[in-house]
Write an enzyme that holds these catalytic residues in place. Sequence first.
Site, PDB file in Angstrom:
ATOM      1  N   HIS A  82     -50.614 -10.338  39.811  1.00 29.83           N
ATOM      2  CA  HIS A  82     -49.490 -11.271  39.739  1.00 29.83           C
ATOM      3  C   HIS A  82     -48.603 -10.967  38.542  1.00 29.83           C
ATOM      4  O   HIS A  82     -47.381 -11.088  38.628  1.00 29.83           O
ATOM      5  CB  HIS A  82     -49.953 -12.718  39.677  1.00 29.83           C
ATOM      6  CG  HIS A  82     -48.830 -13.678  39.940  1.00 29.83           C
ATOM      7  ND1 HIS A  82     -48.408 -14.000  41.211  1.00 29.83           N
ATOM      8  CD2 HIS A  82     -48.008 -14.348  39.111  1.00 29.83           C
ATOM      9  CE1 HIS A  82     -47.382 -14.829  41.148  1.00 29.83           C
ATOM     10  NE2 HIS A  82     -47.113 -15.067  39.891  1.00 29.83           N
ATOM     11  N   TYR A 137     -43.960  -9.950  37.539  1.00 31.06           N
ATOM     12  CA  TYR A 137     -43.011 -10.251  36.462  1.00 31.06           C
ATOM     13  C   TYR A 137     -42.607  -8.986  35.713  1.00 31.06           C
ATOM     14  O   TYR A 137     -41.519  -8.924  35.143  1.00 31.06           O
ATOM     15  CB  TYR A 137     -43.604 -11.312  35.537  1.00 31.06           C
ATOM     16  CG  TYR A 137     -43.702 -12.626  36.264  1.00 31.06           C
ATOM     17  CD1 TYR A 137     -42.575 -13.427  36.433  1.00 31.06           C
ATOM     18  CD2 TYR A 137     -44.887 -13.034  36.867  1.00 31.06           C
ATOM     19  CE1 TYR A 137     -42.636 -14.597  37.156  1.00 31.06           C
ATOM     20  CE2 TYR A 137     -44.957 -14.200  37.593  1.00 31.06           C
ATOM     21  CZ  TYR A 137     -43.820 -14.977  37.740  1.00 31.06           C
ATOM     22  OH  TYR A 137     -43.873 -16.131  38.483  1.00 31.06           O
ATOM     23  N   HIS A 164     -42.362 -14.272  51.349  1.00 32.12           N
ATOM     24  CA  HIS A 164     -42.167 -14.644  49.947  1.00 32.12           C
ATOM     25  C   HIS A 164     -41.909 -13.428  49.078  1.00 32.12           C
ATOM     26  O   HIS A 164     -40.962 -13.398  48.298  1.00 32.12           O
ATOM     27  CB  HIS A 164     -43.392 -15.410  49.431  1.00 32.12           C
ATOM     28  CG  HIS A 164     -43.393 -15.611  47.956  1.00 32.12           C
ATOM     29  ND1 HIS A 164     -42.529 -16.478  47.320  1.00 32.12           N
ATOM     30  CD2 HIS A 164     -44.141 -15.053  46.959  1.00 32.12           C
ATOM     31  CE1 HIS A 164     -42.740 -16.453  46.014  1.00 32.12           C
ATOM     32  NE2 HIS A 164     -43.705 -15.589  45.772  1.00 32.12           N
ATOM     33  N   PHE A 165     -42.749 -12.389  49.186  1.00 34.32           N
ATOM     34  CA  PHE A 165     -42.520 -11.274  48.260  1.00 34.32           C
ATOM     35  C   PHE A 165     -41.389 -10.359  48.711  1.00 34.32           C
ATOM     36  O   PHE A 165     -40.907  -9.536  47.931  1.00 34.32           O
ATOM     37  CB  PHE A 165     -43.814 -10.512  47.912  1.00 34.32           C
ATOM     38  CG  PHE A 165     -44.559  -9.853  49.035  1.00 34.32           C
ATOM     39  CD1 PHE A 165     -44.040  -8.783  49.702  1.00 34.32           C
ATOM     40  CD2 PHE A 165     -45.836 -10.294  49.370  1.00 34.32           C
ATOM     41  CE1 PHE A 165     -44.751  -8.151  50.712  1.00 34.32           C
ATOM     42  CE2 PHE A 165     -46.557  -9.668  50.384  1.00 34.32           C
ATOM     43  CZ  PHE A 165     -46.009  -8.590  51.060  1.00 34.32           C
ATOM     44  N   HIS A 166     -40.906 -10.532  49.949  1.00 29.12           N
ATOM     45  CA  HIS A 166     -39.658  -9.845  50.296  1.00 29.12           C
ATOM     46  C   HIS A 166     -38.460 -10.542  49.662  1.00 29.12           C
ATOM     47  O   HIS A 166     -37.401  -9.919  49.480  1.00 29.12           O
ATOM     48  CB  HIS A 166     -39.486  -9.743  51.817  1.00 29.12           C
ATOM     49  CG  HIS A 166     -40.180  -8.555  52.407  1.00 29.12           C
ATOM     50  ND1 HIS A 166     -41.518  -8.555  52.723  1.00 29.12           N
ATOM     51  CD2 HIS A 166     -39.733  -7.311  52.718  1.00 29.12           C
ATOM     52  CE1 HIS A 166     -41.870  -7.371  53.205  1.00 29.12           C
ATOM     53  NE2 HIS A 166     -40.803  -6.594  53.204  1.00 29.12           N
ATOM     54  N   ARG A 210     -50.881 -11.594  58.642  1.00 32.60           N
ATOM     55  CA  ARG A 210     -50.277 -10.443  57.967  1.00 32.60           C
ATOM     56  C   ARG A 210     -51.295  -9.297  57.921  1.00 32.60           C
ATOM     57  O   ARG A 210     -52.436  -9.444  58.340  1.00 32.60           O
ATOM     58  CB  ARG A 210     -49.837 -10.810  56.552  1.00 32.60           C
ATOM     59  CG  ARG A 210     -50.964 -11.294  55.642  1.00 32.60           C
ATOM     60  CD  ARG A 210     -50.441 -11.605  54.252  1.00 32.60           C
ATOM     61  NE  ARG A 210     -51.468 -12.227  53.400  1.00 32.60           N
ATOM     62  CZ  ARG A 210     -51.658 -11.914  52.123  1.00 32.60           C
ATOM     63  NH1 ARG A 210     -50.923 -10.977  51.556  1.00 32.60           N
ATOM     64  NH2 ARG A 210     -52.576 -12.525  51.408  1.00 32.60           N
ATOM     65  N   ARG A 211     -50.840  -8.147  57.420  1.00 32.32           N
ATOM     66  CA  ARG A 211     -51.697  -6.980  57.206  1.00 32.32           C
ATOM     67  C   ARG A 211     -52.403  -6.517  58.479  1.00 32.32           C
ATOM     68  O   ARG A 211     -53.559  -6.099  58.445  1.00 32.32           O
ATOM     69  CB  ARG A 211     -52.749  -7.274  56.126  1.00 32.32           C
ATOM     70  CG  ARG A 211     -52.184  -7.383  54.733  1.00 32.32           C
ATOM     71  CD  ARG A 211     -53.283  -7.718  53.758  1.00 32.32           C
ATOM     72  NE  ARG A 211     -52.840  -7.547  52.384  1.00 32.32           N
ATOM     73  CZ  ARG A 211     -53.586  -7.823  51.317  1.00 32.32           C
ATOM     74  NH1 ARG A 211     -54.808  -8.271  51.480  1.00 32.32           N
ATOM     75  NH2 ARG A 211     -53.128  -7.633  50.095  1.00 32.32           N
TER      76      ARG A 211
END
Length: 583
Positions: free
Chosen positions: A235, A239, A386-388, A449-450
């Site tokens: 995580h 950042y 979300h991470f896209h 997913r995955r």
Amino acid sequence: MRNAYIDQFPTEAKVIKAAFWSSFIALAIGGTLGLVQALHRTAVFRFLESPDYYTVLTAHGVLLAITFTIFFLVGIFTWAVTTSLERGVVDIRFTWSWYGMMVVGTVLVGVTIFSGFLEDAPEVLGAPLNADVLFTFYAPLQAHPIFYVGLVLFVVGSWLAGVDWFRTWWAWRSDHPDDRIPLPTFMVLTTTLFWYICTLGVAIAILVFLLPWSLGIVDSVNPLLTRTLFWYFGHAVVYFWLMPAYMMWYIMLPKLSGGKLFSDPLARVVFVLFLLLSTPLGIHHQYLDPGIAEGYKFIAMTNTMFLLLPSLLTAFTVVASMEHGARQRGGEGYLGWLKALPWRDPVFTGMALAGLMFAAAGFSGMINAGMNINYLVHNTWWVVGHFHLTVGTAVALTFMAASYWFLPQLTGKELWNRSVAQVQVLLWFIGMTFMSNAMHRSGLFGMPRRTAEPQYQGFEFEPAVGTVSEINTQVALGGVILTVSLALFLANMVMTSFNDTSDSIPDNTYADTLSGPEDSPAILDNLALWTGIAIVLVIFAYTLPMASIVDAGGLFGPGIDGFQVSIGADPTVTVESLREVIG
């Protein structure tokens, strides 16, 4: 007289340009593979066997989430340090050495991943050369040893890049002992410090467990331990990707808007908070792991909620800075000032739209952070959506928009086509809106997913609004639009490189401040203090969970063997077959 970066720092410009092009190549390959995934999963167009999907998925994740982002980061951070300190790096040979190490690491990782496309992968060191372990690469999936060696070289190269920036700052400080750290350099140093802290987890996972395991030095590993060590890093690395984007929003958006940064002290507080809070919360990615007590998960959830604070402070500061600039340009009214912003500038438009998408990502991130709601969406396409929004838009779109300013600075050549650049950033925003919206919606009704085959026999997904076909169409359409946008970006970068040298390149400067460093307490620049507190918080968050994991499963696990992903023509999974796999 022209005052571009290449005129001030010609040797450093060559390294930064090389890092940027390494980043662009990774973006080109990884982005193309993203389209392959979107078309395959939605069954719009399939030309790969489903087992090869996992090779594509691994390459897409590693090339975009690691290679693209960090190569761009080391370039932009080198620019920030040299520009704000007004001095070159201490030893350019050292700079080229860490860049070369990162390139070698990338090549090794790439060779092992793409060998997965071969029907009969060659054996090297007694094992088939492949690495279908996805971006997360923790046990029990096992990669070839060369994959792990490549990762080590890449990470160590990034560590040495940090040493380079610190050496440059130390040289500057000897000449300016009483001066405050310039804001861009402060941002680079704090980001580097939490990178050192968070990468200890993945370094231990690879060097102590995964690499010896893949070489046959140890017989097995503890999967939960390697998973936890990965998310200790996993995580915080988000950042690490975001910090260059944050830096651009702080020091470039106000200037492009025609104004000044609202508050230098508040920007420093934000980066200190990221140093303190980015690492001791990785367990929130493991809410569904039964081997971690609920109390530890609750602590991770609390830490994650605290991390919303620096993002909210950033939104306030950057928007206030943009409003100040717009009002200097004649903007009026509560919202009328928005019309005065330079929306025809692709650099500004791309960064502003990326920031808007990041705000949306913050809302979906709060869902991920909460334990009870996370249980519903964790292993679904919601997380992918979300991470896209985060790395796929907040980071990628900011980097692409910034490139329209940086490449002329590094080459002395004018941007090939600003209109194409404007269309490109708008297409990326539109494409990602389609794709991420559909992914979030599909996650709400449990689409997994995955996996190359998201369908279940005898079961039909039923979304509350729309249909599965409509959602798949959105994903495929978004993927196509994003690919067109990517092609336009790469064409602009290539054509700019072949442009003639220009004397009209903007000066290599960034925004002044309304409230400068003299208005902030000197303790904010005490990097040793904040690093010490960050380490204490990590120890508090991870000591007991790690001890519990080792106590329950042993340091090297209960004898679990590694395995590789494979799918038959008619896959069937039974309880008995799963028991055979996990021992």
